[in-house]
Motif scaffolding. Structure first.
Motif, mmCIF file in Angstrom:
data_model
loop_
_atom_site.group_PDB
_atom_site.id
_atom_site.type_symbol
_atom_site.label_atom_id
_atom_site.label_comp_id
_atom_site.label_asym_id
_atom_site.label_seq_id
_atom_site.Cartn_x
_atom_site.Cartn_y
_atom_site.Cartn_z
ATOM 1 N N UNK A 1 -16.323 -18.258 -0.546
ATOM 2 C CA UNK A 1 -15.373 -18.840 0.408
ATOM 3 C C UNK A 1 -15.946 -20.153 0.932
ATOM 4 N N UNK A 2 -15.127 -21.215 0.894
ATOM 5 C CA UNK A 2 -15.518 -22.506 1.451
ATOM 6 C C UNK A 2 -14.367 -23.045 2.298
ATOM 7 N N UNK A 3 -14.614 -23.179 3.593
ATOM 8 C CA UNK A 3 -13.649 -23.817 4.488
ATOM 9 C C UNK A 3 -14.229 -25.160 4.920
ATOM 10 N N UNK A 4 -13.396 -26.191 4.869
ATOM 11 C CA UNK A 4 -13.842 -27.529 5.269
ATOM 12 C C UNK A 4 -12.777 -28.186 6.137
ATOM 13 N N UNK A 5 -13.139 -28.454 7.388
ATOM 14 C CA UNK A 5 -12.246 -29.166 8.296
ATOM 15 C C UNK A 5 -10.928 -28.459 8.551
ATOM 16 N N UNK A 6 -10.970 -27.119 8.666
ATOM 17 C CA UNK A 6 -9.731 -26.358 8.813
ATOM 18 C C UNK A 6 -9.176 -26.500 10.232
ATOM 19 N N UNK A 7 -7.944 -27.000 10.282
ATOM 20 C CA UNK A 7 -7.194 -27.126 11.538
ATOM 21 C C UNK A 7 -5.895 -26.340 11.390
ATOM 22 N N UNK A 8 -5.526 -25.609 12.437
ATOM 23 C CA UNK A 8 -4.237 -24.922 12.444
ATOM 24 C C UNK A 8 -3.562 -25.148 13.789
ATOM 25 N N UNK A 9 -2.368 -25.720 13.733
ATOM 26 C CA UNK A 9 -1.595 -25.952 14.952
ATOM 27 C C UNK A 9 -0.260 -25.217 14.849
ATOM 28 N N UNK B 1 -2.719 -15.052 4.501
ATOM 29 C CA UNK B 1 -1.478 -14.699 5.176
ATOM 30 C C UNK B 1 -0.863 -15.923 5.849
ATOM 31 N N UNK B 2 -1.623 -16.999 5.911
ATOM 32 C CA UNK B 2 -1.174 -18.253 6.513
ATOM 33 C C UNK B 2 -1.915 -19.394 5.826
ATOM 34 N N UNK B 3 -1.437 -20.601 6.013
ATOM 35 C CA UNK B 3 -2.082 -21.772 5.418
ATOM 36 C C UNK B 3 -2.468 -22.754 6.522
ATOM 37 N N UNK B 4 -3.519 -23.537 6.313
ATOM 38 C CA UNK B 4 -3.967 -24.468 7.355
ATOM 39 C C UNK B 4 -3.038 -25.673 7.488
ATOM 40 N N UNK B 5 -3.032 -26.257 8.678
ATOM 41 C CA UNK B 5 -2.318 -27.510 8.906
ATOM 42 C C UNK B 5 -3.076 -28.666 8.275
ATOM 43 N N UNK B 6 -4.402 -28.604 8.386
ATOM 44 C CA UNK B 6 -5.280 -29.599 7.758
ATOM 45 C C UNK B 6 -6.503 -28.878 7.206
ATOM 46 N N UNK B 7 -7.158 -29.520 6.239
ATOM 47 C CA UNK B 7 -8.418 -28.992 5.728
ATOM 48 C C UNK B 7 -8.259 -28.323 4.383
ATOM 49 N N UNK B 8 -9.373 -27.817 3.877
ATOM 50 C CA UNK B 8 -9.427 -27.240 2.543
ATOM 51 C C UNK B 8 -10.029 -25.846 2.597
ATOM 52 N N UNK B 9 -9.405 -24.914 1.867
ATOM 53 C CA UNK B 9 -9.910 -23.556 1.747
ATOM 54 C C UNK B 9 -10.028 -23.248 0.254
#
Length: 231
Positions: A2-10, A54-62
């Motif tokens: 798993x790699x999350x980079x700069x994940x933003x969720x609004x 179950x959801x996707x980020x507003x910004x960033x990479x997963x």
């Protein structure tokens, strides 16, 4: 894995924009045993939903096993959830009119797997969690701990890369909670990657790594050796 980079969720609520995650960077390797903790409103549930596709980020990479989940459409996300992720929830989510075996086979139906293979895989998963003699029972004939074991078997039957458990002992008494956590300990020892969302310190103590979320960010990341004295 798993790699999350700069994940933003609004989220937009009326005229207000709520920032549930505010730039999360996170790496989880295969066969890690991780607790995700934090108070209500901290963002841990949002982070869990993103990890579970179950959801996707507003910004960033997963990236999950090298695939960029953040760019997937709903159909692709559904395939990832079915094949890569096993879910265990606090409230079990078992189908009351189906037998234990039928409940555990359910994720394999969506793969188009032949019936005989579904039965074999589900029977093996139930044996793995100590319920090989309960295949024909229905959920209302089982204790709470047994129902959670069925839920774990259902999560494992597809041989997922990631086992994601959301407050898996929340509806169980302390003795049964210890039994369920012993099961997660054993699954991790066999090579399963496990992420447990919990607000209970004694549950988090089973994990080798504890992430704490606050105000939409990971504010601490602690490695802790497993000891035989964990209860």
């Amino acid at each position: 894995m798993i790699e999350l980079a700069g994940i933003v969720k609004t989220y937009t609520m009326g005229e207000e924009t709520v920032r549930a995650l505010a730039g999360v960077d996170l790496s989880i390797a295969r066969n890690e045993y991780v607790a995700l903790t934090g108070p209500s409103g901290s963002g841990k549930s949002t982070l869990m939903n993103l990890l579970g596709c179950l959801d996707t980020p507003t910004e960033g990479r997963y990236l999950l096993n090298g695939s960029d989940v953040a760019t997937m459409d709903d159909d692709a996300l559904a395939r990832v959830r079915n094949r890569e992720i096993g879910f265990v929830f606090q409230s079990f989510h078992l189908l009351p009119r189906q037998t234990v075996l039928q409940n555990v086979m359910q994720p394999l139906v969506y793969r188009g797997m032949p019936h005989r293979e579904r039965v074999q895989r589900a029977s093996e998963a139930l044996a793995k969690v100590g319920l090989g003699d309960r295949l024909a029972h229905r959920p209302n004939q089982l204790s709470g701990g047994q129902r959670q074991r069925v839920a774990v078997a259902r999560a494992l039957v597809g041989e997922p890369s990631l086992l994601l458990a959301d407050e898996p002992t929340g509806n169980l008494d302390s003795a049964t909670s210890r039994d369920i956590m012993a099961l997660f300990d054993a699954l991790h020892a066999q090579g399963q990657t496990v992420v447990i969302v919990t607000h209970e310190p004694d549950i988090a103590a089973h994990c080798h790594r504890v992430l704490r979320v606050s105000d939409g960010r990971i504010v601490s990341d602690v490695q802790q050796p497993r000891t035989a004295e964990v209860h």
